[in-house]
Design a protein around this motif. Structure first.
Motif, PDB file in Angstrom:
ATOM      1  N   ALA A   1       5.810   7.117  -3.158  1.00 41.59           N
ATOM      2  CA  ALA A   1       5.970   5.946  -2.298  1.00 41.59           C
ATOM      3  C   ALA A   1       6.394   6.381  -0.902  1.00 41.59           C
ATOM      4  O   ALA A   1       7.006   7.434  -0.707  1.00 41.59           O
ATOM      5  CB  ALA A   1       7.014   4.995  -2.877  1.00 41.59           C
ATOM      6  N   LEU A   2       6.030   5.562   0.063  1.00 41.94           N
ATOM      7  CA  LEU A   2       6.632   5.632   1.387  1.00 41.94           C
ATOM      8  C   LEU A   2       7.693   4.539   1.423  1.00 41.94           C
ATOM      9  O   LEU A   2       7.388   3.359   1.214  1.00 41.94           O
ATOM     10  CB  LEU A   2       5.594   5.411   2.484  1.00 41.94           C
ATOM     11  CG  LEU A   2       4.670   6.595   2.785  1.00 41.94           C
ATOM     12  CD1 LEU A   2       3.568   6.173   3.741  1.00 41.94           C
ATOM     13  CD2 LEU A   2       5.450   7.774   3.369  1.00 41.94           C
ATOM     14  N   TYR A   3       8.909   4.929   1.658  1.00 41.87           N
ATOM     15  CA  TYR A   3      10.015   3.974   1.625  1.00 41.87           C
ATOM     16  C   TYR A   3      10.549   3.766   3.035  1.00 41.87           C
ATOM     17  O   TYR A   3      10.911   4.725   3.719  1.00 41.87           O
ATOM     18  CB  TYR A   3      11.129   4.467   0.707  1.00 41.87           C
ATOM     19  CG  TYR A   3      12.103   3.388   0.330  1.00 41.87           C
ATOM     20  CD1 TYR A   3      11.865   2.577  -0.768  1.00 41.87           C
ATOM     21  CD2 TYR A   3      13.242   3.145   1.099  1.00 41.87           C
ATOM     22  CE1 TYR A   3      12.740   1.555  -1.108  1.00 41.87           C
ATOM     23  CE2 TYR A   3      14.116   2.135   0.772  1.00 41.87           C
ATOM     24  CZ  TYR A   3      13.862   1.340  -0.336  1.00 41.87           C
ATOM     25  OH  TYR A   3      14.730   0.315  -0.663  1.00 41.87           O
TER      26      TYR A   3
ATOM     27  N   VAL B   1      -8.108   7.245  -6.668  1.00 44.34           N
ATOM     28  CA  VAL B   1      -6.689   7.487  -6.487  1.00 44.34           C
ATOM     29  C   VAL B   1      -6.517   8.645  -5.519  1.00 44.34           C
ATOM     30  O   VAL B   1      -7.150   9.687  -5.674  1.00 44.34           O
ATOM     31  CB  VAL B   1      -6.008   7.815  -7.837  1.00 44.34           C
ATOM     32  CG1 VAL B   1      -4.532   8.098  -7.621  1.00 44.34           C
ATOM     33  CG2 VAL B   1      -6.202   6.673  -8.821  1.00 44.34           C
ATOM     34  N   ARG B   2      -5.656   8.468  -4.510  1.00 45.89           N
ATOM     35  CA  ARG B   2      -5.453   9.504  -3.508  1.00 45.89           C
ATOM     36  C   ARG B   2      -3.976   9.915  -3.510  1.00 45.89           C
ATOM     37  O   ARG B   2      -3.168   9.335  -2.792  1.00 45.89           O
ATOM     38  CB  ARG B   2      -5.874   8.995  -2.134  1.00 45.89           C
ATOM     39  CG  ARG B   2      -7.355   8.628  -2.068  1.00 45.89           C
ATOM     40  CD  ARG B   2      -7.749   8.171  -0.687  1.00 45.89           C
ATOM     41  NE  ARG B   2      -7.100   6.921  -0.333  1.00 45.89           N
ATOM     42  CZ  ARG B   2      -7.184   6.362   0.876  1.00 45.89           C
ATOM     43  NH1 ARG B   2      -7.866   6.948   1.828  1.00 45.89           N
ATOM     44  NH2 ARG B   2      -6.584   5.218   1.130  1.00 45.89           N
ATOM     45  N   PRO B   3      -3.611  10.895  -4.351  1.00 44.21           N
ATOM     46  CA  PRO B   3      -2.202  11.248  -4.472  1.00 44.21           C
ATOM     47  C   PRO B   3      -1.595  11.824  -3.202  1.00 44.21           C
ATOM     48  O   PRO B   3      -0.384  11.860  -3.056  1.00 44.21           O
ATOM     49  CB  PRO B   3      -2.204  12.279  -5.611  1.00 44.21           C
ATOM     50  CG  PRO B   3      -3.594  12.826  -5.642  1.00 44.21           C
ATOM     51  CD  PRO B   3      -4.479  11.694  -5.232  1.00 44.21           C
ATOM     52  N   ASP B   4      -2.420  12.307  -2.268  1.00 40.09           N
ATOM     53  CA  ASP B   4      -1.902  12.894  -1.034  1.00 40.09           C
ATOM     54  C   ASP B   4      -1.764  11.882   0.100  1.00 40.09           C
ATOM     55  O   ASP B   4      -1.306  12.247   1.187  1.00 40.09           O
ATOM     56  CB  ASP B   4      -2.836  14.017  -0.552  1.00 40.09           C
ATOM     57  CG  ASP B   4      -2.675  15.283  -1.376  1.00 40.09           C
ATOM     58  OD1 ASP B   4      -1.614  15.445  -1.998  1.00 40.09           O
ATOM     59  OD2 ASP B   4      -3.614  16.084  -1.420  1.00 40.09           O
TER      60      ASP B   4
ATOM     61  N   ASP C   1       0.806  -1.214   0.000  1.00 39.74           N
ATOM     62  CA  ASP C   1       0.000   0.000   0.000  1.00 39.74           C
ATOM     63  C   ASP C   1       0.841   1.266   0.000  1.00 39.74           C
ATOM     64  O   ASP C   1       0.316   2.364  -0.163  1.00 39.74           O
ATOM     65  CB  ASP C   1      -0.940   0.015   1.217  1.00 39.74           C
ATOM     66  CG  ASP C   1      -1.993  -1.077   1.152  1.00 39.74           C
ATOM     67  OD1 ASP C   1      -2.242  -1.561   0.033  1.00 39.74           O
ATOM     68  OD2 ASP C   1      -2.544  -1.433   2.196  1.00 39.74           O
ATOM     69  N   ASP C   2       2.145   1.128   0.204  1.00 42.00           N
ATOM     70  CA  ASP C   2       3.008   2.295   0.278  1.00 42.00           C
ATOM     71  C   ASP C   2       3.512   2.750  -1.084  1.00 42.00           C
ATOM     72  O   ASP C   2       4.268   3.710  -1.177  1.00 42.00           O
ATOM     73  CB  ASP C   2       4.210   2.011   1.180  1.00 42.00           C
ATOM     74  CG  ASP C   2       3.815   1.943   2.650  1.00 42.00           C
ATOM     75  OD1 ASP C   2       2.686   2.340   2.969  1.00 42.00           O
ATOM     76  OD2 ASP C   2       4.631   1.488   3.464  1.00 42.00           O
ATOM     77  N   LEU C   3       3.142   2.067  -2.156  1.00 40.89           N
ATOM     78  CA  LEU C   3       3.577   2.418  -3.496  1.00 40.89           C
ATOM     79  C   LEU C   3       2.368   2.775  -4.341  1.00 40.89           C
ATOM     80  O   LEU C   3       1.416   2.008  -4.431  1.00 40.89           O
ATOM     81  CB  LEU C   3       4.330   1.244  -4.131  1.00 40.89           C
ATOM     82  CG  LEU C   3       4.847   1.447  -5.559  1.00 40.89           C
ATOM     83  CD1 LEU C   3       5.918   2.533  -5.584  1.00 40.89           C
ATOM     84  CD2 LEU C   3       5.404   0.128  -6.097  1.00 40.89           C
ATOM     85  N   SER C   4       2.372   3.960  -4.948  1.00 43.28           N
ATOM     86  CA  SER C   4       1.277   4.388  -5.809  1.00 43.28           C
ATOM     87  C   SER C   4       1.857   4.989  -7.071  1.00 43.28           C
ATOM     88  O   SER C   4       3.075   5.076  -7.241  1.00 43.28           O
ATOM     89  CB  SER C   4       0.395   5.420  -5.090  1.00 43.28           C
ATOM     90  OG  SER C   4       1.080   6.658  -4.971  1.00 43.28           O
TER      91      SER C   4
END
Length: 396
Positions: free
Chosen positions: A175-177, A271-274, A168-171
């Protein structure tokens, strides 16, 4: 046979065509060259191993003798590069000395990777590695030997994101890395510092995703980080972020309850870009700990909206709270709410109790609280959804 006898631009162009037709790995293997480690011929936004191209081009010009072997001539500024430049070709040096040179080099690598994508937008692993966009088995690629010229810790070049452990951390927007956590803590810390250096120096990096033998590549920027939860926020795109999110900035702007960039793709998929930025900023404001359950495992904590983005809620951290995943589901199902006047969780009369949902600390005790307007909106919505909307008016 000397490389200075290479004088035909058409011969070089033939070598470039062969490289493109075979692919870099097969081209070098056929002619006995290794990948370049410093100098690249740049042509039409594509990068080529300068020495290998020159050696093969020599054979196209001097067909009686054939191409030069890797051991028959010198590469670099001593021989190959001047010969290529004399014919009007550009040679780039990847061993940069300044931040601006490094930025230009990384953008040249990006243009090259864009040109080498197939119809599905993917490139070969060799295309990524041959230009130094990625180069080891670890998640963070620094190449400290090259990049320490511009920062003592080195500067991260590539991040490998498998999407397996934290899908879920990649869109499509970023990304949240997660910080590395291995048996080599000293190396882990060095890689974290090198990634922070990419952010502070405003240098782009490459996020690599794997699809079998092929690779997806995004040009990316480290937008911020949160040390307690060990997270980097990485955004995709051509331009760097306006502001570095290296600490809590939630009080720096006026609060607006409404307003996000929610959109839809293909008319069906939300899609939630924020969302990634929202999670990082919630963790920066409150810490990666669920105040209701006491759970403090960052990997199990989510950022819950008070006014949800489906209802037009803002991505401001003051419109959110950290919650463990189970309580987040219960919160969104309106099984409980937080009274804005008492700051205490309340369960719906016909639902499970607070205790049964795992709420052991019903009262919010935080250094920074959510915005009162957000708490009020959520509580009124909860009363409405539970058929008790009149109670809010009576209490007021």
């Amino acid at each position: 046979m000397r490389i200075k006898d290479l004088t035909s631009t058409s011969a070089v162009e033939e070598a470039l065509k062969e490289y493109d037709n075979l692919g870099g790995h097969a081209f070098r293997a056929k002619h006995g060259f290794g990948p370049s480690t410093q100098y690249y011929l740049s042509h039409a936004d594509l990068l080529y191993d300068a020495k290998a191209i020159a050696g093969v081009a020599y054979g196209y010009q001097h067909q009686a003798t054939g191409p030069l072997a890797n051991t028959e001539f010198d590469g670099g500024e001593g021989a190959t590069n001047p010969a290529l430049r004399a014919m009007g070709f550009k040679v780039l040096n990847s061993h940069t000395e300044t931040v601006e040179e490094e930025r230009k080099w990384r953008l040249a690598v990006w243009r090259n990777l864009l040109q080498r994508r197939d119809n599905s937008g993917l490139v070969t692993s060799d295309a990524v590695r041959s230009v130094g966009a990625y180069g080891n088995y670890r998640g963070i690629w620094v190449d400290k030997a090259r990049t320490r010229r511009i920062h003592p810790e080195g500067v991260t070049i590539g991040l490998k994101h498998t999407g397996q452990h934290y899908p879920d951390d990649l869109s499509e927007s970023g990304a949240l890395y997660h910080y590395p956590s291995t048996r080599k803590p000293g190396r882990d810390l060095s890689e974290v510092n090198a990634t922070k250096a990419a952010a502070t120096l405003r240098l782009p990096l490459f996020v690599i995703t794997q699809y079998g033998d092929l690779r997806g590549v995004h040009l990316a920027w480290v937008e911020g980080w949160e040390d307690k939860s060990s997270l980097f926020l990485v955004s995709f795109g051509e331009t760097p972020p306006v502001q570095l999110l290296d600490h809590d900035r939630s009080e720096e702007q006026p609060f607006q309850l409404e307003g996000n960039r929610r959109r839809r793709r293909s008319g069906t998929v939300a899609v939630r870009p924020d969302q990634a930025r929202f999670k990082l900023e919630v963790f920066q404001r409150y810490g990666p700990r669920c105040p209701l359950s006491g759970l403090a495992v960052p990997q199990m904590i989510e950022a819950a909206h008070l006014r949800g983005d489906a209802d037009g809620g803002t991505s401001d951290a003051r419109n959110g709270l950290p919650m463990n995943a189970a309580l987040h589901r219960a919160f969104d199902a309106h099984l409980f709410a937080i009274n804005p006047d008492t700051l205490t969780a309340e369960a719906r009369p016909d639902g499970p109790s607070l205790e049964s949902m795992g709420i052991v600390h019903p009262k919010l005790v935080l250094e920074h609280l959510p915005h009162p307007e957000a708490l009020r909106w959520r509580y009124d919505e909860w009363l409405r959804c539970t058929g008790r909307a009149g109670e809010a008016l009576t209490d007021q």
